[in-house]
Design a protein around this motif. Structure first.
Motif, short mmCIF file in Angstrom:
data_model
loop_
_atom_site.label_atom_id
_atom_site.label_comp_id
_atom_site.label_asym_id
_atom_site.label_seq_id
_atom_site.Cartn_x
_atom_site.Cartn_y
_atom_site.Cartn_z
N ALA A 1 -36.93 -3.74 22.73
CA ALA A 1 -37.00 -4.10 24.14
C ALA A 1 -35.61 -4.07 24.76
O ALA A 1 -34.61 -4.35 24.09
N ASP A 2 -35.56 -3.76 26.05
CA ASP A 2 -34.30 -3.79 26.79
C ASP A 2 -33.92 -5.20 27.22
O ASP A 2 -32.74 -5.52 27.38
N VAL A 3 -34.94 -6.04 27.46
CA VAL A 3 -34.74 -7.42 27.91
C VAL A 3 -35.67 -8.32 27.11
O VAL A 3 -36.83 -7.98 26.88
N VAL A 4 -35.14 -9.48 26.71
CA VAL A 4 -35.96 -10.49 26.03
C VAL A 4 -35.85 -11.79 26.82
O VAL A 4 -34.74 -12.23 27.16
N VAL A 5 -37.00 -12.39 27.12
CA VAL A 5 -37.05 -13.67 27.80
C VAL A 5 -37.62 -14.70 26.83
O VAL A 5 -38.77 -14.58 26.39
N LEU A 6 -36.81 -15.69 26.49
CA LEU A 6 -37.26 -16.77 25.60
C LEU A 6 -37.89 -17.88 26.43
O LEU A 6 -37.22 -18.52 27.24
N ALA A 7 -39.17 -18.10 26.22
CA ALA A 7 -39.88 -19.20 26.88
C ALA A 7 -40.71 -19.91 25.81
O ALA A 7 -41.91 -20.15 25.97
N ALA A 8 -40.03 -20.23 24.71
CA ALA A 8 -40.71 -20.66 23.49
C ALA A 8 -40.70 -22.16 23.26
O ALA A 8 -40.91 -22.63 22.15
N GLY A 9 -40.46 -22.94 24.32
CA GLY A 9 -40.58 -24.38 24.20
C GLY A 9 -39.34 -25.08 23.70
O GLY A 9 -38.26 -24.49 23.57
N GLU B 1 -44.68 -2.73 11.77
CA GLU B 1 -45.10 -2.06 13.00
C GLU B 1 -43.93 -2.09 13.98
O GLU B 1 -43.16 -3.05 14.02
N THR B 2 -43.79 -1.07 14.79
CA THR B 2 -42.79 -1.06 15.85
C THR B 2 -43.49 -0.97 17.20
O THR B 2 -44.37 -0.14 17.40
N VAL B 3 -43.10 -1.88 18.11
CA VAL B 3 -43.67 -1.94 19.45
C VAL B 3 -42.54 -1.79 20.45
O VAL B 3 -41.55 -2.53 20.38
N GLU B 4 -42.66 -0.84 21.37
CA GLU B 4 -41.62 -0.61 22.37
C GLU B 4 -42.08 -1.11 23.74
O GLU B 4 -43.16 -0.77 24.20
N ARG B 5 -41.23 -1.92 24.37
CA ARG B 5 -41.47 -2.39 25.73
C ARG B 5 -40.13 -2.53 26.44
O ARG B 5 -39.10 -2.75 25.79
N ARG B 6 -40.13 -2.47 27.73
CA ARG B 6 -38.88 -2.73 28.46
C ARG B 6 -38.56 -4.22 28.45
O ARG B 6 -37.39 -4.61 28.36
N VAL B 7 -39.59 -5.07 28.58
CA VAL B 7 -39.39 -6.53 28.62
C VAL B 7 -40.31 -7.20 27.62
O VAL B 7 -41.53 -6.98 27.64
N LEU B 8 -39.73 -8.01 26.75
CA LEU B 8 -40.49 -8.83 25.82
C LEU B 8 -40.34 -10.29 26.24
O LEU B 8 -39.22 -10.80 26.34
N VAL B 9 -41.47 -10.94 26.50
CA VAL B 9 -41.47 -12.37 26.85
C VAL B 9 -42.00 -13.13 25.65
O VAL B 9 -43.14 -12.89 25.22
N VAL B 10 -41.20 -14.04 25.12
CA VAL B 10 -41.57 -14.80 23.92
C VAL B 10 -41.98 -16.20 24.35
O VAL B 10 -41.13 -17.01 24.74
N GLY B 11 -43.27 -16.48 24.34
CA GLY B 11 -43.76 -17.79 24.72
C GLY B 11 -45.06 -17.70 25.48
O GLY B 11 -45.20 -16.89 26.41
N ALA B 12 -46.01 -18.56 25.10
CA ALA B 12 -47.38 -18.46 25.62
C ALA B 12 -47.65 -19.40 26.78
O ALA B 12 -48.78 -19.46 27.27
N GLY B 13 -46.64 -20.16 27.23
CA GLY B 13 -46.89 -21.16 28.24
C GLY B 13 -46.63 -20.70 29.66
O GLY B 13 -46.53 -19.50 29.95
N ALA B 14 -46.47 -21.69 30.55
CA ALA B 14 -46.36 -21.40 31.97
C ALA B 14 -45.10 -20.61 32.31
O ALA B 14 -45.14 -19.71 33.16
N VAL C 1 -46.12 -10.02 26.63
CA VAL C 1 -45.97 -11.45 26.36
C VAL C 1 -46.53 -11.72 24.97
O VAL C 1 -47.66 -11.32 24.67
N VAL C 2 -45.74 -12.36 24.11
CA VAL C 2 -46.22 -12.71 22.77
C VAL C 2 -46.20 -14.22 22.61
O VAL C 2 -45.31 -14.90 23.12
N GLY C 3 -47.19 -14.74 21.90
CA GLY C 3 -47.27 -16.17 21.65
C GLY C 3 -47.70 -16.47 20.24
O GLY C 3 -48.37 -15.66 19.59
N LYS C 4 -47.31 -17.65 19.76
CA LYS C 4 -47.69 -18.07 18.41
C LYS C 4 -49.17 -18.43 18.31
O LYS C 4 -49.71 -18.50 17.21
N ARG C 5 -49.78 -18.69 19.46
CA ARG C 5 -51.17 -19.14 19.47
C ARG C 5 -52.00 -18.24 20.39
O ARG C 5 -51.49 -17.27 20.95
#
Length: 598
Positions: free
Chosen positions: A206-214, A19-32, A53-57
């Motif tokens: 995505a144009d921007v990726v934010v890693l907030a994955a712990g 599957e392909t998903v297009e977004r300007r910003v992808l945030v990786v991490g389900a926390g605060a 926002v994508v999360g493993k849980r």
């Protein structure tokens, strides 16, 4: 599966369907950290449909909920002389002055307003009698600046942030394991993941990726996280994308983890919040001695976490521990009503295990709790890759050699706001260059994922992951020496060879997830061991028994990066200088007076 063509026109192996998903910003991490970033973006005018926002849980199920004791900010509820400069000074002192002073001051300056913002958004803070946000003592802090919601602060905060994100209609996707970042010409282009429910592979353009994955402390045998979180995803994703890591040798061992031999192995290492000591809890050895009097007569149980953890380890090693391998933490001198009000989750947890916290002590021992190191970033949280950011426990810089209790939650919301601001400004610039189709960039990793699934190999990835945890606990634990670290590096090579021959089920199986966790864990463990070998001194949470003194010449950050030929290259970075106001606070020498609690 579809055939693909390489850039030179030759045919490559078939690429799995995806599957392909297009977004300007992808945030990786389900926390605060991830939630706060997304909120900032939308509140600054970014269309929610441009953010994912994508999360493993599941949504709201993140490690943030396990941060129980509190969140720091110089509100001055009880101690009006406190201010952000003293908070910064405490943070730098606790970090043994290898923190980035600019990042520290960013957090401490922003936190009073951010605490009030959380209050406005409905967070259920504990209150003083006159209705203000209450604050408690926490280890190594000069004043009472730790705001809290009983002893479930992280849970209350994440619930508040998730509710806010939902009110802003911010899209969220659950149960997606991101396993690779897409980078083209030094610029972030998205990521690749697996939907763990369906087994379908997903390319995020995505144009921007934010890693907030712990962080990475679940790579240790005894740890305060759940086994399937804090396994090094964020740092490994960044490193494999060409971004340097920093300070990864600094691993905080929290003094008070539950003892599995007493409460059951499923509870081994689970956190007994510092709030128990912050509310007056006392530590005793098996001989009934309040042993912190020997190690820290002024700050006692509320000295820095590394000091208290090593004191407990020393008591156990000297034969003064319990039969189950711990020491006693006792708050039974407090009234039952006080404990039930201030420590409700701890009271309930131990009651379920047949222990009355108001009548008897609990058994505790050190547990791997927090990775001070992580991804090297600039003042906005951006990495060396254009458009790739890292925040929360994934980033390095704020905590130095040891984290001040209550600063982890503070960092998540402070840098969530900072990075959200920076990304929103970036999106206002429409001049981002065009690049190759993200699916084409992802083709190689998609084939790798397809090869991992249903692999008919020899070794169980979960078993190898447990071996890795034992390795780090034994060779890069609370006390280290050069021989242990060298043996760890040698054993890591053996594990790596076994990891090339895994038995893995379908992409929806737990073994597939364990295989991905193992791959990340091997990368981060290698970095931890090599940095621990390089730092030939003892500083904060990093203690080399063969180098027991602190070396002023090593007041530098150790940086780990790819060397271009598949290996790791280590170097050092210099440390910045605090502002004049923070230096004045450092010079003033503020310090906790523990005996106010007596």
């Amino acid at each position: 599966m579809n055939p693909t063509t390489n850039r030179d026109g030759s045919l490559s192996a078939a690429t799995p369907e995806h599957e392909t998903v297009e977004r300007r910003v992808l945030v990786v991490g389900a926390g605060a950290a991830g939630a706060r970033t997304a909120i900032e973006l939308v509140e600054r005018g970014v269309d929610p449909e441009d953010v994912l926002v994508v999360g493993k849980r599941a949504h709201g199920d993140a490690h943030t909920t396990w941060a129980r004791g509190g969140i720091n900010g110089a509100l001055g509820t009880h101690d009006p002389e406190d201010d952000p400069t003293i908070h910064a000074a405490d943070t730098l002192d606790e970090g043994h002055h290898v923190n980035d002073p600019a990042k520290v001051e960013t957090v401490t300056e922003r936190m009073p307003a951010l605490l009030r913002e959380l209050d406005e958004w409905g967070m259920e803070f504990s209150r003083t009698e006159d209705g203000r946000i209450d604050q408690r003592y926490f280890g190594a802090q000069s004043f009472r600046r730790t705001a809290f919601a009983g002893d479930y602060t992280g849970e209350a905060m994440l619930d508040t942030l998730v509710d806010r994100a939902r009110a802003l209609d911010i899209p969220y996707r659950e149960n997606v394991f991101v396993s690779s970042l897409l980078v083209e010409d030094g610029r972030a282009r998205g990521a690749v993941g697996t939907d763990l429910d369906t087994g379908e592979f997903v390319v995020f353009d995505a144009d921007v990726v934010v890693l907030a994955a712990g962080g990475y402390t679940a790579l240790y045998r005894r740890h305060s996280s759940r086994d399937d979180e804090n396994t090094g995803d964020g740092p490994a994703l960044a490193y494999l994308a060409g971004v340097p890591l920093m300070d990864v040798e600094f691993v905080q061992f929290h003094p008070t983890g539950m003892v599995g031999r007493r409460y059951g192995e499923s509870w081994d290492g689970r956190l007994v919040t510092e709030a128990v000591r912050g509310e007056g809890g006392r530590l005793y050895n098996a001989d009934g001695e309040r042993f912190m009097e020997r190690y820290s007569p002024d700050q006692m149980e509320l000295d820095a976490r590394d000091v208290v953890a090593r004191a407990i380890a020393n008591e156990i090693a000297a034969g003064r521990g319990t039969d189950h391998g711990g020491v006693y933490l006792d708050i039974s001198h407090r009234d039952r009503s006080f404990i039930e009000e201030r420590l409700p989750r701890m009271y309930e947890r131990f009651a379920d295990l047949g222990v009355d916290l108001a009548e008897e002590p609990v058994e505790v021992a050190p547990t791997a709790h927090y990775g001070m190191g992580g991804v090297r970033v600039d003042d906005d949280g951006e990495t060396d890759v254009d458009g790739l950011y890292a925040i929360g426990e994934t980033m390095a810089g704020v905590h130095g050699a040891n984290r001040l209790g209550g600063n982890s939650l503070a960092e998540t919301v402070a840098y969530g706001a900072v990075t959200g601001e920076a990304v929103a400004e970036r999106l206002d610039d429409p001049s981002a260059p065009e690049g190759d189709d993200a699916a084409a960039l992802a083709a190689g990793h998609l084939r790798d994922l397809g090869a991992i699934a249903d692999r008919d190999g020899t070794h169980d990835p979960e078993a190898l992951l447990e071996d890795l945890r034992e390795l780090l606990w034994d060779r890069a634990g609370i006390l280290r020496d050069g021989d242990d670290v060298a043996a760890g590096l040698s054993a890591l090579e053996t594990l790596r060879e076994k990891a090339d021959d895994l038995a893995v089920g379908a992409a929806t199986s737990r073994s597939f997830e364990f295989a991905l966790n193992l791959g990340f864990g091997l990368v981060v463990a290698d970095a931890i061991l090599r940095a621990a070998e390089r730092r030939t001194e003892s500083r904060g949470a990093h203690v080399r028994t063969d180098y027991p003194e602190t070396d002023p010449d090593l007041r530098r950050n150790i940086v780990v990066e790819q060397d271009g030929v598949g290996g790791m290259r280590l170097s050092t970075d210099s440390i910045g200088t605090p502002s004049d106001a923070v230096q004045d606070a450092l010079d003033a020498g503020y310090e906790l007076d523990y005996h106010q609690l007596e």
